[in-house]
Enzyme design. Structure first.
Site, mmCIF file in Angstrom:
data_model
loop_
_atom_site.group_PDB
_atom_site.id
_atom_site.type_symbol
_atom_site.label_atom_id
_atom_site.label_comp_id
_atom_site.label_asym_id
_atom_site.label_seq_id
_atom_site.Cartn_x
_atom_site.Cartn_y
_atom_site.Cartn_z
ATOM 1 N N GLY A 49 0.800 -1.614 0.327
ATOM 2 C CA GLY A 49 0.259 -0.100 -0.569
ATOM 3 C C GLY A 49 0.465 1.082 -0.277
ATOM 4 N N GLU A 71 4.263 -6.660 1.633
ATOM 5 C CA GLU A 71 3.730 -7.528 0.312
ATOM 6 C C GLU A 71 3.992 -5.877 -0.564
ATOM 7 O OE1 GLU A 71 0.006 -8.121 2.082
ATOM 8 O OE2 GLU A 71 1.211 -9.665 2.987
ATOM 9 N N PRO A 72 4.420 -5.091 -0.952
ATOM 10 C CA PRO A 72 4.513 -4.020 -1.431
ATOM 11 C C PRO A 72 4.796 -4.508 -3.041
ATOM 12 C CG PRO A 72 6.808 -3.868 -1.443
ATOM 13 C CD PRO A 72 6.658 -4.858 -0.824
ATOM 14 N N GLY A 73 3.557 -3.549 -3.752
ATOM 15 C CA GLY A 73 3.354 -3.673 -5.230
ATOM 16 C C GLY A 73 3.456 -2.899 -6.127
ATOM 17 N N CYS A 96 -16.009 2.220 -26.081
ATOM 18 C CA CYS A 96 -17.210 2.713 -26.494
ATOM 19 C C CYS A 96 -17.971 2.720 -24.983
ATOM 20 C CB CYS A 96 -18.198 1.762 -27.101
ATOM 21 S SG CYS A 96 -18.789 2.296 -28.872
ATOM 22 N N GLU A 97 -16.812 3.662 -24.000
ATOM 23 C CA GLU A 97 -17.632 3.803 -22.854
ATOM 24 C C GLU A 97 -16.911 5.193 -22.118
ATOM 25 O OE1 GLU A 97 -19.644 2.392 -20.606
ATOM 26 O OE2 GLU A 97 -19.293 0.382 -21.621
ATOM 27 N N TYR A 134 -0.599 -2.450 -12.034
ATOM 28 C CA TYR A 134 -2.405 -2.083 -12.243
ATOM 29 C C TYR A 134 -2.294 -1.964 -13.506
ATOM 30 C CZ TYR A 134 -1.919 -3.615 -7.422
ATOM 31 O OH TYR A 134 -1.557 -3.917 -6.019
ATOM 32 N N TYR A 181 -11.202 3.966 -11.090
ATOM 33 C CA TYR A 181 -11.239 4.758 -10.049
ATOM 34 C C TYR A 181 -10.664 6.122 -10.097
ATOM 35 C CZ TYR A 181 -7.498 1.774 -8.924
ATOM 36 O OH TYR A 181 -6.410 0.793 -9.148
ATOM 37 N N ARG A 213 -7.528 2.059 -14.722
ATOM 38 C CA ARG A 213 -7.484 2.938 -13.419
ATOM 39 C C ARG A 213 -8.646 3.557 -13.442
ATOM 40 N NH1 ARG A 213 -3.374 4.693 -11.569
ATOM 41 N NH2 ARG A 213 -4.095 4.017 -9.380
HETATM 42 C C1 PLP Z 1 -2.800 -8.545 0.863
HETATM 43 C C2 PLP Z 1 -1.760 -7.636 -0.560
HETATM 44 N N1 PLP Z 1 -0.982 -7.718 0.337
HETATM 45 C C3 PLP Z 1 -0.273 -6.887 -0.991
HETATM 46 C C4 PLP Z 1 -0.650 -5.280 -2.172
HETATM 47 C C5 PLP Z 1 -0.368 -4.516 -2.658
HETATM 48 O O1 PLP Z 1 -0.398 -3.700 -2.390
HETATM 49 P P1 PLP Z 1 0.213 -2.561 -3.537
HETATM 50 O O2 PLP Z 1 0.359 -2.485 -5.126
HETATM 51 O O3 PLP Z 1 -0.653 -1.170 -2.875
HETATM 52 O O4 PLP Z 1 1.722 -1.792 -2.151
HETATM 53 C C6 PLP Z 1 -2.690 -5.912 -2.247
HETATM 54 C C7 PLP Z 1 -2.591 -5.494 -3.279
HETATM 55 O O5 PLP Z 1 -3.872 -5.249 -3.592
HETATM 56 C C8 PLP Z 1 -3.043 -7.302 -1.731
HETATM 57 O O6 PLP Z 1 -3.877 -7.501 -1.474
#
Ligand code: PLP
Length: 428
Positions: A246, A285-287, A356-357, A383, A328, A324
């Protein structure tokens, strides 16, 4: 690194001129600076120093094999949310011991894959409800295994105003996580089962938080839980606390000093030391924060349409390629591939795709009044492709990978014929 203009006014990513790349890979195309992604992961891993930790890269943000392998090369594990993502993570060389698996409704087949892989199953199946505990137990019993589980707690925080409502998960109304009030019951159920081993507790609050306050609040809650459990003689097998992902990205490009993923870690580590829980591994858990800033989505301008109400710039990338904004109201900066976006000749263009939206709309952007031939949608590494779809019979975008200052590989643009044949034969 984010794209920069070279001395000739051409936009560059990872040392490659994007205007030249368009000729090679076509559009719409996601372009990833893999070295910069790896460097970000390296910096984050380094922030832990000698402390026990796991950086579990959230593969849902960007599932490209080359990207996941780069993360693995920097010492990352994986956070997955489906059996398919688990397989990709394992296939990229991430050991089962370094995978955590969240998700509110994992199927039995998915649980079997997670519990059954490697000598002891994955690092942790993160349960998200009391009900799920019984299901994991049943699958572990069927496999004659002891499944390692983590409890994803919903910390019931007030997250209003901290991020967009659609990507906030750590609040009372969200479907995610074991409700905070049920935490003790969850622990008791897991600890009473011979088929389950409680190895972790954690929370994931949602995505795109620009400050660390909510992460610290959740971390304090988790550390308090651990101390209470240990005070009562429980949680003997607990090995980690996870504060999820997050960590936000500056999509505006205007923040003087945005927090980096390592800043979140440093703040939480201070809290952890204060709680006297230094021996526990800290999992993150960074994405988004690892991949979003180091990529663009390249698009060509198909045509313009100038009317009394707006000047539309119609590009060949749409909401099916990058959802995205439609999903949102996310805003990505859009710049031309050659020349500065702003300046005396810049005018507001409403940049829209061909779908077409009405929601196929990337918002208003200052761009040269002489419409550019092609543009880059910035910060598109997370994403983006992972949410792309074939609505309106559109092709999926291509992905191109830069490393060492050059294009090292790209995916194939699937011809539209496959979709046509599939639809023609559907139900026949
Ligand atoms: C369980 C969990 N961990 C980590 C993430 C990664 O979040 P972010 O990409 O914002 O770091 C997510 C994203 O939805 C998630 O559902």
């Amino acid at each position: 690194m984010s794209p920069v203009l070279d001395p000739f006014g051409r936009l560059q990513l990872g040392g490659v001129s994007l205007a030249e790349l368009v000729g090679e890979v076509g559009t719409p195309t996601y372009v990833y600076d893999v070295d910069a992604m790896a460097a970000g992961a390296r910096e984050l891993v380094a922030a832990f120093g000698d402390a026990p930790h796991l950086v579990a890269y959230a593969v849902k943000a960007n599932t490209a094999g080359r990207v996941i392998r780069a993360m693995a090369g920097e010492g990352c594990g994986a956070d997955v949310v489906s059996g398919a993502e688990l397989r990709v993570a394992l296939g990229c060389g991430i050991a089962p011991d370094r995978v955590v698996y969240s998700g509110v409704a994992k199927t039995d087949e998915e649980l079997d894959e997670a519990i059954g892989c490697g000598p002891r199953g994955i690092c942790a199946v993160q349960v998200e409800s009391l009900e799920e505990i019984g299901r994991v137990e049943a699958r572990a019993r069927a496999a004659s295994r002891r499944a390692r589980v983590g409890i994803r707690v919903n910390p019931s925080l007030d997250l209003k105003g901290l991020t967009h409502a659609s990507i906030a998960t750590g609040h009372d109304e969200a479907k995610f996580g074991v409700p905070r009030v049920d935490f003790v019951r969850a622990v008791e159920r897991i600890e009473a089962s011979p088929h389950l081993e409680l190895v972790g507790i954690g929370s994931h609050l949602g995505s795109q938080f620009m400050g660390e306050g909510q992460h610290l609040e959740a971390a304090r809650m988790l550390f308090d839980f651990v101390r209470t459990m240990r005070g009562g003689g429980g949680a003997k097998s607990l090995a980690f606390v996870s504060v999820g992902g997050g960590f936000g990205v500056d999509y505006t490009g205007e923040l003087a000093d945005p927090l980096r993923p390592a800043d979140f870690v440093t703040a939480v580590r201070t809290e952890q030391r204060g709680a006297g829980l230094d021996g526990l591994a800290l999992v993150v858990e960074p994405g988004r924060s690892l991949v979003a800033p180091h990529a663009v989505l390249l698009a060509q301008v198909i045509q313009t349409k100038v009317a009394a109400v707006a000047r539309w710039l119609m590009i060949d990338a749409g909401m099916n390629d990058l959802m995205r904004p439609a999903l949102y109201q996310a805003r990505h900066r859009i710049v031309p591939l050659v020349g500065a976006a702003s300046g005396p000749a810049a005018v507001p263009w409403r940049v829209v795709g061909p779908v077409c939206e009405s929601s196929d709309d990337f918002g208003e952007h200052l761009l040269p009044s002489d419409a550019p031939d092609a543009v880059a949608i910035l910060d598109a590494g997370a994403y983006g492709y992972t949410m792309a779809n074939r609505y309106n019979g559109r092709q999926l975008p291509v992905e191109a990978f830069l490393s060492g200052g050059r294009l090292v590989s790209s995916t194939r643009r699937e011809p539209v014929d496959g979709w046509v044949a599939d639809r023609l034969s559907a139900g026949c």
